[in-house]
Motif scaffolding. Structure first.
Motif, PDB file in Angstrom:
ATOM      1  N   GLY A  14      42.913  41.476  35.893  1.00  0.00           N
ATOM      2  CA  GLY A  14      41.463  41.577  35.815  1.00  0.00           C
ATOM      3  C   GLY A  14      40.999  42.939  35.341  1.00  0.00           C
ATOM      4  O   GLY A  14      41.719  43.933  35.438  1.00  0.00           O
ATOM      5  N   CYS A  15      39.769  42.981  34.829  1.00  0.00           N
ATOM      6  CA  CYS A  15      39.178  44.250  34.437  1.00  0.00           C
ATOM      7  C   CYS A  15      38.573  44.912  35.669  1.00  0.00           C
ATOM      8  O   CYS A  15      38.579  44.349  36.762  1.00  0.00           O
ATOM      9  N   CYS A  18      35.827  42.525  37.499  1.00  0.00           N
ATOM     10  CA  CYS A  18      36.197  41.362  38.299  1.00  0.00           C
ATOM     11  C   CYS A  18      37.250  41.694  39.351  1.00  0.00           C
ATOM     12  O   CYS A  18      37.463  40.928  40.276  1.00  0.00           O
ATOM     13  N   CYS A  36      36.363  35.392  33.599  1.00  0.00           N
ATOM     14  CA  CYS A  36      35.551  36.600  33.598  1.00  0.00           C
ATOM     15  C   CYS A  36      34.867  36.751  32.238  1.00  0.00           C
ATOM     16  O   CYS A  36      35.527  36.649  31.203  1.00  0.00           O
ATOM     17  N   LEU A  38      33.866  39.276  30.789  1.00  0.00           N
ATOM     18  CA  LEU A  38      34.262  40.505  30.097  1.00  0.00           C
ATOM     19  C   LEU A  38      35.699  40.455  29.593  1.00  0.00           C
ATOM     20  O   LEU A  38      35.965  40.698  28.425  1.00  0.00           O
ATOM     21  N   CYS A  39      36.633  40.134  30.482  1.00  0.00           N
ATOM     22  CA  CYS A  39      38.036  40.233  30.090  1.00  0.00           C
ATOM     23  C   CYS A  39      38.696  38.876  29.882  1.00  0.00           C
ATOM     24  O   CYS A  39      39.850  38.806  29.477  1.00  0.00           O
TER      25      CYS A  39
END
Ligand SMILES: [Zn+2]
Length: 84
Positions: A14-15, A18, A36, A38-39
């Protein structure tokens, strides 16, 4: 719009968003978020903050304590009243 909390299912991938969890508002007619934004790693929805397991565990431990002897002590007190 309901507010949901999500957190990564794999903290290795995860980034930073998250990995610590994030909140997101989503319309009810939308499918649940599973990636997620974003990632693009898998995330899971967290239960509401109002629901905590200690509330369930506490009554259970009291029941166990009663089974371990507290009920016997209470009955002795009642027996004393009967003698009077
Ligand atoms: Zn992420």
């Amino acid at each position: 719009m309901p507010l949901y909390e999500y957190i990564t299912t794999d903290s290795e991938k995860g980034c930073r968003i998250c990995r610590q969890g994030f909140e997101l508002r989503r319309p009810l007619d939308r499918p649940p978020l599973d990636l997620c934004p974003l990632c693009r790693n898998p995330v899971k929805k967290l239960l509401s903050k109002g629901v905590t397991s200690p509330k369930i565990a506490k009554p259970l431990s009291v029941t166990d304590a009663k089974k371990a002897g507290f009920t016997v002590l209470e009955r002795r007190d009642q027996g004393t009243y009967e003698k009077l």
